[in-house]
Design a protein around this motif. Structure first.
Motif, PDB file in Angstrom:
ATOM      1  N   LYS A   1      16.679  18.070  58.239  1.00 34.90           N
ATOM      2  CA  LYS A   1      17.031  19.132  59.195  1.00 34.90           C
ATOM      3  C   LYS A   1      18.436  19.679  58.944  1.00 34.90           C
ATOM      4  N   ASN A   2      19.260  18.859  58.309  1.00 35.90           N
ATOM      5  CA  ASN A   2      20.640  19.290  58.034  1.00 35.90           C
ATOM      6  C   ASN A   2      20.784  20.043  56.711  1.00 35.90           C
ATOM      7  N   TRP A   3      19.678  20.244  56.014  1.00 35.15           N
ATOM      8  CA  TRP A   3      19.732  20.829  54.654  1.00 35.15           C
ATOM      9  C   TRP A   3      20.574  22.113  54.623  1.00 35.15           C
ATOM     10  N   ASP A   4      21.613  22.077  53.847  1.00 37.55           N
ATOM     11  CA  ASP A   4      22.509  23.238  53.702  1.00 37.55           C
ATOM     12  C   ASP A   4      22.663  23.535  52.209  1.00 37.55           C
ATOM     13  N   GLN A   5      21.945  24.531  51.768  1.00 36.76           N
ATOM     14  CA  GLN A   5      21.856  24.854  50.335  1.00 36.76           C
ATOM     15  C   GLN A   5      23.252  25.094  49.727  1.00 36.76           C
TER      16      GLN A   5
ATOM     17  N   TYR B   1      26.068  24.004  50.627  1.00 39.77           N
ATOM     18  CA  TYR B   1      26.931  22.824  50.649  1.00 39.77           C
ATOM     19  C   TYR B   1      26.742  21.932  49.412  1.00 39.77           C
ATOM     20  N   ILE B   2      25.561  22.054  48.813  1.00 38.59           N
ATOM     21  CA  ILE B   2      25.211  21.154  47.704  1.00 38.59           C
ATOM     22  C   ILE B   2      26.268  21.101  46.605  1.00 38.59           C
ATOM     23  N   TYR B   3      26.815  22.270  46.246  1.00 41.41           N
ATOM     24  CA  TYR B   3      27.773  22.283  45.143  1.00 41.41           C
ATOM     25  C   TYR B   3      29.228  22.193  45.616  1.00 41.41           C
ATOM     26  N   GLN B   4      29.367  21.819  46.900  1.00 44.25           N
ATOM     27  CA  GLN B   4      30.722  21.676  47.444  1.00 44.25           C
ATOM     28  C   GLN B   4      31.106  20.227  47.666  1.00 44.25           C
ATOM     29  N   ASN B   5      30.283  19.309  47.172  1.00 49.47           N
ATOM     30  CA  ASN B   5      30.646  17.903  47.337  1.00 49.47           C
ATOM     31  C   ASN B   5      30.350  17.137  46.050  1.00 49.47           C
ATOM     32  N   ASP B   6      30.850  15.927  45.975  1.00 52.07           N
ATOM     33  CA  ASP B   6      30.761  15.153  44.728  1.00 52.07           C
ATOM     34  C   ASP B   6      29.372  14.580  44.472  1.00 52.07           C
ATOM     35  N   PHE B   7      28.451  14.760  45.435  1.00 49.35           N
ATOM     36  CA  PHE B   7      27.143  14.102  45.346  1.00 49.35           C
ATOM     37  C   PHE B   7      25.967  15.064  45.175  1.00 49.35           C
ATOM     38  N   PHE B   8      26.205  16.345  45.082  1.00 50.03           N
ATOM     39  CA  PHE B   8      25.113  17.332  45.129  1.00 50.03           C
ATOM     40  C   PHE B   8      24.258  17.067  46.375  1.00 50.03           C
ATOM     41  N   CYS B   9      24.917  16.816  47.503  1.00 48.90           N
ATOM     42  CA  CYS B   9      24.222  16.423  48.725  1.00 48.90           C
ATOM     43  C   CYS B   9      24.102  17.618  49.676  1.00 48.90           C
ATOM     44  N   PRO B  10      22.904  17.874  50.195  1.00 51.09           N
ATOM     45  CA  PRO B  10      22.718  19.027  51.094  1.00 51.09           C
ATOM     46  C   PRO B  10      23.009  18.699  52.560  1.00 51.09           C
ATOM     47  N   ASP B  11      23.317  17.443  52.846  1.00 53.00           N
ATOM     48  CA  ASP B  11      23.491  17.016  54.245  1.00 53.00           C
ATOM     49  C   ASP B  11      24.912  16.486  54.446  1.00 53.00           C
ATOM     50  N   LYS B  12      25.727  17.311  55.086  1.00 54.69           N
ATOM     51  CA  LYS B  12      27.141  16.967  55.305  1.00 54.69           C
ATOM     52  C   LYS B  12      27.315  15.623  56.015  1.00 54.69           C
ATOM     53  N   ASP B  13      26.437  15.357  56.968  1.00 57.14           N
ATOM     54  CA  ASP B  13      26.612  14.189  57.824  1.00 57.14           C
ATOM     55  C   ASP B  13      26.521  12.853  57.090  1.00 57.14           C
ATOM     56  N   ILE B  14      25.773  12.844  55.959  1.00 54.07           N
ATOM     57  CA  ILE B  14      25.551  11.548  55.302  1.00 54.07           C
ATOM     58  C   ILE B  14      26.650  11.212  54.292  1.00 54.07           C
TER      59      ILE B  14
END
Lengths: 356, 356, 356, 356
Positions: free
Chosen positions: C170-174, C176-189
């Protein structure tokens, strides 16, 4: 990468032995929505069929083709087309005499050495019977070319030499080719050939031949560079036909005696389009079609099925002599003409699918 | 199914343009633990290298090969072997004159029609420069054959005809082949050829040639039936070499004039093993090696790089004339000899891997 | 049919070892006249490059790609594109301790058993270093897709699970994926993952992960029936990445617990065009794209390069223990994200070329 | 490169539609001199055959296989083996109601979009009827493996989950698998599964399933690195089966939650030979068999042929609802078990031929 498959995008895979119940093939890569019925294929098979004239073998095969898949409501579906032909003349002949003998000049010995199996019933898989399926597939290939090019191309095979009697190219009459028993374009040479072949039949010997296959209507750009050149693929296609020992494109071996000046096909512009002033290249430059007529020639050795006794060996590694009994083809080159046409069509269909 | 790859189990994939920084290839399918070093390859490259004698082009290329992968501690690893050669003589020539012109007889026009790109720097990918990598790969192929057959085979290419001057086969001297500038097995014809080629160079014209490649030591059973016949694959291999317009096996086109009796290679037993009394088949029957010497011939057309002006067109669809300036090869057939040997080796290596 | 090649019409063939001088690949099948320069490829390599953040290995590789062929005046030529990357960090480490030891969980033992060669310098060909070339080829694949579809597709890989911590979809943020070190779409995790991975690094252990790759913009009709299904090819593509042990499409293994009613993606018409009311199929039905988003997930096992000592054997068939020294990747799944994207792009490019 | 072919050296090419006259396949690459008769194949077909128990579809097909080529005097010849099965239950059903409707969840729409052809008679080529030929080919594949390995391998497929009911692996009873209607290794779960499946049939719904296929007896060294990894090829093989949406090897997706320490299969020496202390890898490391049991799992979605009405569209782009009438399979996963076994056998046979 089955050795029984030809083509990369338009693929033909054949199966079956000369004296099995049936032979067949799978034709794959045909685009959908092309009208296809059995008669479209049958007409080509009828040209290759044995028992046609007094100049070919008297073995009788009706070669009736059946479409088993890949056509729905009269149209190709894009899925594999399975074709099958019953072997009618697989007569329960007595092979006890020759069962263990390797016929010289045939693949009996090499197949046996490779597989440890000797299918003494006419060569099994190595028999030219397999080429019936090539002709059937070639009929579909022609439809594929037409479908992709939106253009009527014309593929014509002709016999141009029998033994040491060559046609006179000045007499070339395209229409005449299908009006004689030899697929011969030169009316004048017919009596000579007829006489030589009947003599060969009578003497139980055989004659070699050269076949020329031409294709008009292929645009510039067909073929791939380096290893899948259009001429490389045609060379492979023709050399894979039983008894073929040589292939050449355009002026072929004759070009060796030309100078560079004479061999170059010069270019001009006609009606805004490039044309060539000659066609020594046979329509292919750098492996790619030039827009000119494509011209391939291949030679067929005199068949090894002859009535004269020849030295050979048997499975027990004993020396023995053998001659062919009964029906034989004095000049197999005649029946190779529709096979050469089919291989041209199949090769071009494959390259058409890569082209678009 | 890249058109830049040759072979099914032993595969050679080449890349690079005549005037790029480097050319190279990947050789895959080599068994592990075969000793391999750069010198093993270099010696074959040196035979093909231009600038060798006064009979070939004066373009200078040292063709120093580098192994980039697939060898560890002097042994092949079973993984892809990457080879690279720097293009040294990519001199920054002024192409402004000829930049838009399609050289007639070359692939300039067909490549442009197909790709919309005209690499005017000597033909780019269509240049015979690519064959340097074939020769390099062929050196590895020889090692693969030896590894699989546990047997020393001998592959020898020879020039047998230049223009209309053919060798006398009775003079064939195997050792002499590598002692002259022409890879010629017949000492007597050397003066004639030398004179003709120097004349051709002087006149700015070119001559065709025929190359014969033989291989001794291949056992019976190599090759596959129907479409991947050993002779089909050899035909494709040779026809894929630049400027080749014809290929034949054994007696080839000559067999057309034989009768069946004469053409059959009769068999006998010698020391308990099958032998043949002749070799019209060129060592291949039904697509499978017979254990006899394998014999292939191919013809090379006279090169289109000549000093005489020829009619052609340019990219603007205007009519124009062009001649080659500077260095050229009066008889490219000479340098095709090591390439033919390499293609024989590569084809056989591929079939060796399928055989075992 | 080299095992080092991927794709049928768009082919990628890689070569090179982790500690050789260079690694490289040949990309073939690219249409001509596509603009291509090294920077187009470099940006994707930079995403995969090690030594990026504190969450990945500290091995330093600049991974600078060089184009050696197939591009002329800034445009692809239609000929093979040869790419090369120098191995910078091939430090002359002392391997004397571990030279004969098979690292458990790595391919050392199976490669040695197969090839009789043990490239102890980091696994040689079995190293994930090879995936750098996949990423480079993937950059060209994206250009091919765009060229064929005349359409911007969007391929996005994301890390969706690390160890047992899964994102909240539900938190998927496309973005955001390339804005973190994990290619993670969920900021909260992010905090949880960061903590777990640093702990794993500290403890010298490793964590598994799941990667999801999506592609928007593929029209209906891509893929082939029966064996070359789009999902079969994607499964093969992803499973071929080092350390991958599972692949699923759309709802994948979850669909087992659905009923037929719930699993069917119902269809309606919207603006005259078919739409689906759900996407359990992951955009592929009967092996062919449906026009919906394509969704593939694959899992990466926890790497076997850990600091804890593990039981293993050596080449002398003695029992021994071993642990990895120095730099390692606590969660290789992170760096697998751009590789998964590249394999999606390469698979789709190949099917695009078959489609048109 | 036909999409209807599987395998590189051992190739299976299938043809035919669910409601055509016949279906068939060509099996190529089989070594010569292997005993083969129709009964050897029939026993495997009988396991897949519909109409077997009350838990599968009541469609009746005797699936009698016929060998048309490639066998001579009871032994394989090394040439293509052509197999054929008549479609008996191609009843002339009235399709007028549903002729233009795309069944949701089936390939009707994607096939129509791709080919412009809608074979409304049960899906035509997209039907799981094609898998009968996979099972037939798999029987030959088993013989090839045995011939090459000189070793009895054991391939066993089992149903391990139906809907959300998973077996207890502790109850695994190999012999029991072929003694129940579900290919289930866990006696205790049978009543639950039986009840659920009959309920599903009664309610006209369907259930998903997970199948596990294992193979004992494969030596270390089978498989190829990089792209033709044994696990990549198995993933492709299983994903190509109708309705499959996920594949995993060994611990598969579960390994994500393991640490590196736990996931590594440690090695010891037993009786002078390497052994592993666990098998999380599922018998494959770096794409190459380790000598351990090979373990693959794949999931089958609940079939879309259900009695409940679902929203869909027709060829006229109108919205409509549809439900399946008559006979259906409440859990297609049951009949997928012998298909999974066959795909395992075919993949291994192909790699066996590359291995030797």
């Amino acid at each position: 990468m089955s050795s029984n498959s030809f083509g990369k995008l338009f693929t033909v895979t054949t199966w079956g032995e000369s004296h099995g119940k049936t032979i067949g093939c799978i034709v794959d890569g045909t685009p959908s929505k092309i009208p296809l019925k059995e008669e479209d294929i049958q007409s080509f098979l009828d040209k290759r069929r044995p028992g046609h004239s007094k100049f070919t073998t008297q073995r009788k095969e009706m070669d009736v083709v059946e479409i088993l898949s890949g056509v729905f409501e009269g149209l190709t579906t894009g899925h594999p087309i399975s074709l099958m032909i019953k072997n009618e003349d697989q007569r329960s002949k007595d092979y006890s005499d020759t069962k263990n003998i390797f016929r010289p000049g045939h693949a009996d010995y090499t197949y046996w050495a490779k597989y440890g199996i000797h299918d003494y019933r006419g060569g099994g898989r190595s028999s030219a019977r397999e080429t019936a399926m090539r002709v059937a597939a070639g009929a579909i290939a022609r439809k594929v070319i037409k479908n992709k090019l939106k253009n009527n191309i014309e593929i014509t095979g002709a016999l141009v030499q029998v033994g040491n009697n060559k046609i006179n190219y000045k007499n070339w009459d395209q229409d005449y080719i299908y009006q004689n028993d030899f697929f011969c374009p030169d009316k004048d040479i017919i009596p000579t050939w007829g006489k030589k072949i009947l003599e060969a039949r009578k003497n139980g010997t055989s004659l070699g031949a050269i076949i020329e296959v031409r294709c008009k209507g292929i645009p510039v750009g067909l073929g791939e560079p380096i290893y899948d050149k259009l001429d490389s693929d045609l060379a492979r296609a023709m050399m894979s036909i039983n008894a073929v020992k040589g292939v050449e494109i355009g002026s072929g071996f004759d070009s060796v005696c030309f100078t560079g000046e004479d061999n170059i096909d010069e270019m001009r512009i006609k009606n805004g389009k490039p044309i060539f002033l000659s066609n020594n290249a046979g329509g292919i430059i750098g492996g790619i079609s030039s827009g000119q007529e494509i011209i391939v020639r291949f030679c067929v050795k005199p068949t090894s099925s002859i009535l004269t006794s020849r030295k050979t060996i048997n499975k027990e590694m004993s020396e023995i002599e053998i001659s062919t009994k009964g029906r034989h083809d004095p000049c197999v080159g005649i029946r190779a003409v529709p096979v050469g046409e089919a291989m041209m069509a199949t090769t071009l269909a494959d390259h058409c699918l890569r082209y678009f």
